[in-house]
Design an enzyme around this catalytic site. Structure first.
Site, PDB file in Angstrom:
ATOM      1  N   MET A   1      -8.172   8.589   9.300  1.00 36.43           N
ATOM      2  CA  MET A   1      -8.792   8.977   8.024  1.00 36.43           C
ATOM      3  C   MET A   1      -9.777  10.119   8.233  1.00 36.43           C
ATOM      4  O   MET A   1     -10.836  10.166   7.607  1.00 36.43           O
ATOM      5  CB  MET A   1      -9.552   7.778   7.403  1.00 36.43           C
ATOM      6  CG  MET A   1      -8.674   6.563   7.223  1.00 36.43           C
ATOM      7  SD  MET A   1      -9.583   5.157   6.576  1.00 36.43           S
ATOM      8  CE  MET A   1     -10.445   4.595   8.038  1.00 36.43           C
TER       9      MET A   1
ATOM     10  N   LYS B   1      -2.671   4.273  -3.948  1.00 39.87           N
ATOM     11  CA  LYS B   1      -3.127   5.293  -4.884  1.00 39.87           C
ATOM     12  C   LYS B   1      -2.204   5.367  -6.075  1.00 39.87           C
ATOM     13  O   LYS B   1      -0.993   5.349  -5.940  1.00 39.87           O
ATOM     14  CB  LYS B   1      -3.133   6.647  -4.189  1.00 39.87           C
ATOM     15  CG  LYS B   1      -4.420   6.929  -3.493  1.00 39.87           C
ATOM     16  CD  LYS B   1      -4.447   8.365  -3.049  1.00 39.87           C
ATOM     17  CE  LYS B   1      -5.641   8.599  -2.129  1.00 39.87           C
ATOM     18  NZ  LYS B   1      -5.551   9.841  -1.405  1.00 39.87           N
TER      19      LYS B   1
ATOM     20  N   ASP C   1       0.804  -1.219   0.000  1.00 39.03           N
ATOM     21  CA  ASP C   1       0.000   0.000   0.000  1.00 39.03           C
ATOM     22  C   ASP C   1       0.832   1.261   0.000  1.00 39.03           C
ATOM     23  O   ASP C   1       2.018   1.232   0.246  1.00 39.03           O
ATOM     24  CB  ASP C   1      -0.780   0.065   1.326  1.00 39.03           C
ATOM     25  CG  ASP C   1      -2.006  -0.772   1.294  1.00 39.03           C
ATOM     26  OD1 ASP C   1      -2.413  -1.152   0.208  1.00 39.03           O
ATOM     27  OD2 ASP C   1      -2.550  -1.027   2.391  1.00 39.03           O
TER      28      ASP C   1
HETATM   29  N1  SAH Z   1      -3.872   0.009   9.470  1.00 35.21           N
HETATM   30  C1  SAH Z   1      -3.431   1.348   9.680  1.00 35.21           C
HETATM   31  C2  SAH Z   1      -4.525   2.359   9.419  1.00 35.21           C
HETATM   32  C3  SAH Z   1      -5.014   2.368   8.000  1.00 35.21           C
HETATM   33  S1  SAH Z   1      -6.238   3.572   7.720  1.00 35.21           S
HETATM   34  C4  SAH Z   1      -2.858   1.458  11.085  1.00 35.21           C
HETATM   35  O1  SAH Z   1      -3.016   0.540  11.894  1.00 35.21           O
HETATM   36  O2  SAH Z   1      -2.219   2.464  11.377  1.00 35.21           O
HETATM   37  C5  SAH Z   1      -5.274   4.906   7.125  1.00 35.21           C
HETATM   38  C6  SAH Z   1      -5.227   6.018   8.127  1.00 35.21           C
HETATM   39  O3  SAH Z   1      -4.336   5.702   9.170  1.00 35.21           O
HETATM   40  C7  SAH Z   1      -4.727   7.336   7.595  1.00 35.21           C
HETATM   41  O4  SAH Z   1      -5.749   8.074   6.945  1.00 35.21           O
HETATM   42  C8  SAH Z   1      -4.291   8.030   8.857  1.00 35.21           C
HETATM   43  O5  SAH Z   1      -5.387   8.533   9.567  1.00 35.21           O
HETATM   44  C9  SAH Z   1      -3.732   6.876   9.649  1.00 35.21           C
HETATM   45  N2  SAH Z   1      -2.275   6.741   9.494  1.00 35.21           N
HETATM   46  C10 SAH Z   1      -1.611   5.656   9.101  1.00 35.21           C
HETATM   47  N3  SAH Z   1      -0.282   5.876   9.132  1.00 35.21           N
HETATM   48  C11 SAH Z   1      -0.125   7.142   9.557  1.00 35.21           C
HETATM   49  C12 SAH Z   1       0.999   7.964   9.820  1.00 35.21           C
HETATM   50  N4  SAH Z   1       2.241   7.538   9.636  1.00 35.21           N
HETATM   51  N5  SAH Z   1       0.789   9.213  10.280  1.00 35.21           N
HETATM   52  C13 SAH Z   1      -0.445   9.680  10.487  1.00 35.21           C
HETATM   53  N6  SAH Z   1      -1.543   8.949  10.248  1.00 35.21           N
HETATM   54  C14 SAH Z   1      -1.391   7.702   9.802  1.00 35.21           C
END
Ligand code: SAH
Length: 498
Positions: free
Chosen positions: A170, A57, A35
């Site tokens: 998100m 994306k 991803d």
């Molecule tokens: N599985 C992931 C989340 C996926 S949904 C997890 O456990 O972290 C995607 C969202 O995760 C993004 O829109 C953001 O809100 C958050 N996110 C993931 N990585 C991030 C990062 N390094 N910094 C800030 N937000 C992050």
């Protein structure tokens, strides 16, 4: 035979925050489906011939539909491949890992899940925010901010009544609605809020405010996705618990092009200083084997009066072979040892031998000058080094005494399936790019192909020394800066001055 699928959490961004098990999966994968939020540097651990499939994306901002991703996992496993589905954070935290698992289950494909550090917890930690704190926050709630029907999707009344820490994922594009709904349902407008963008990466940025003003602040600071919205009193700990924003190279994108041997050291050092270290391997070291010339030289090692090393690889290959052949190191007792560069000298020391001298400047010219004043025609010099070493040193020294040049390795161009790195560079506005030898530059151009010119135009080129600079300039590219000390520490020094 049907392959196995591993749904692996890559962690929130800092590549060292992946689990040991996750890393093992990457190393063994035949196919990696990954991803946008996965740090591309993790992919470098893949084995040769591992197929990479990007499902994040695309440049045109369009995401591969989940059904298509499910199908890719299924087809690749059915074909007998060991498949890794690599996801940011944890696969089951808004990662649709459950859907993928269910699909595989329905198709009789075996799978395992390797949990990861979710950004919702780990990302906050890097911003200095503990998700719970004794007597301040007794629970935490991770909530999706990706809402379809903006007013009805969540039970705002219940959310507003929660004392624990709330983390919205998100959610940036719905920030105004989220804060408004919480206030309208009775949450104190003065509740502290922080937003952490690109948490745990070199580009991490945090803003703070309250429920009533965070939206305006986020607009002013132009906060975008991916971001975490944290709501609760734990935000106030930031002052004392923030350790990450103090790193000196934070926010600096640095492309490393050097060869395998030193690459991971270089990357780790830069990353520890907070840089966004982007690895773009250009050269690999290939030992020449079998090597009768080398074995012969080692057999006669005590006939030499000087042993000259021009690189770390030269040192390692030579001493490894000495040990393999069971040669007694005391036979080196009367051989003087010279090294170009402090890193080369340091490596020699690791084999228990101190270097007798090092030229003032870390280039061949300086070495020759220094040796000329020491040797006479009765001396005999051994130089184990790269196949494509410059003829200059041998030619000059041969005018005085017998010189045996033994070619011990070749530098070859790295695998060229690195388009994903080139694509990630295209997304950045600017970066430094480090060249540590003429071949790193020539190979870089070869690997980047038609993108090379564009990439170089956007970059600040830092060269390790005059020989490398000359090659780069001859091909029409300006050197931004050259290291004063012609080694990696010299480059770091330049970066720290920026
Ligand atoms: N599985 C992931 C989340 C996926 S949904 C997890 O456990 O972290 C995607 C969202 O995760 C993004 O829109 C953001 O809100 C958050 N996110 C993931 N990585 C991030 C990062 N390094 N910094 C800030 N937000 C992050």
């Amino acid at each position: 035979m049907i392959g196995m699928v591993y749904l692996v959490g890559a962690g929130p961004g800092d590549p060292e925050l992946i689990t040991l098990k996750g890393m093992e999966c990457i190393r063994n994968a035949d196919v990696i489906v990954y991803d946008r939020l996965v740090n591309p540097i993790l992919l470098e651990e893949r084995k040769d011939n591992c197929k990479l499939i990007y499902v994040g994306k695309c440049p045109k901002h369009h995401v591969k539909p989940q059904e298509e991703i499910n199908e890719i996992l299924f087809q690749e496993a059915k074909a007998g491949n060991n498949v890794v589905r690599l996801k940011g954070g944890d696969p089951y935290v808004f990662g649709r890992g459950g859907e993928e698992g269910e699909y595989l289950y329905s198709r009789n494909i075996p799978f395992e899940v390797v949990p990861g550090i979710t950004s919702a917890i780990g990302g906050l930690a890097y911003a200095g925010i503990p998700i719970t704190h004794r007597s301040i926050s007794r629970s935490f709630h991770v909530i999706t901010g990706h809402l379809k029907n903006q007013d009805e999707d969540l039970d705002w009344e219940t959310l507003a009544s929660i004392d624990g820490t709330m983390v919205f994922l998100m959610g940036v594009s719905n920030l105004r609605m989220i804060s408004q709904n919480l206030i309208n349902n009775g949450k104190d407008p003065n509740t502290p809020v922080a937003i952490v963008n690109w948490a745990t990466t070199s580009n991490q940025k945090t803003i703070e405010g309250t429920l009533s003003d965070i939206y305006q602040i986020a607009l002013k600071e132009n906060i975008k996705s991916p971001s975490l919205i944290v709501i609760g009193d734990v935000v106030n700990f930031k002052t004392s618990l923030d350790f990450y924003s103090k790193k000196p190279l934070l926010g600096k994108n640095i492309v490393i092009t050097r060869g395998t041997t030193q690459r991971s050291d270089t990357i780790n050092k830069l990353r520890k200083l907070g840089a966004n270290a982007i690895s773009m391997p250009t050269i690999e070291i290939k030992e020449i084997k079998p090597n009768n010339e080398l074995d012969e030289a080692i057999k006669n090692i005590d006939k030499y009066t000087y042993l000259v090393f021009t690189s770390i690889n030269g040192v390692n290959i030579f001493f490894k072979r000495i040990l393999e052949l069971g040669c007694d190191l005391r036979r080196l007792a009367n051989v003087k040892v010279a090294a170009i560069g402090s890193s080369t000298a340091k490596t020699i020391k690791e084999y228990g031998i101190n270097v007798d001298f090092m030229p003032k400047e870390y280039v061949g010219e300086s070495l020759v000058e220094e040796l000329k004043s020491r040797v006479s025609e009765t001396d005999r010099i051994l130089i184990p080094r790269a196949k494509a070493g410059r003829p200059f040193i041998v030619a000059e020294l041969s005018k005085i005494c017998k010189v045996d040049e033994v070619k011990t390795y070749e530098t070859i161009t790295s695998r060229e399936d690195n388009q994903y790195i080139i694509d990630s560079l295209k997304e950045l506005d600017s970066y430094y790019i480090l060249f540590s030898s003429p071949s790193t530059f020539t190979n870089f151009k070869k690997i980047a192909g038609q993108d090379a010119e564009d990439i170089l135009k956007k970059s600040k080129i830092i060269s390790i020394g005059p020989v490398t600079s000359k090659t780069i300039q001859e091909q029409g590219h300006p050197i931004y800066k050259q290291a004063r000390e012609y080694n990696f520490d010299g480059i770091v020094e330049i970066l720290l001055e920026e």
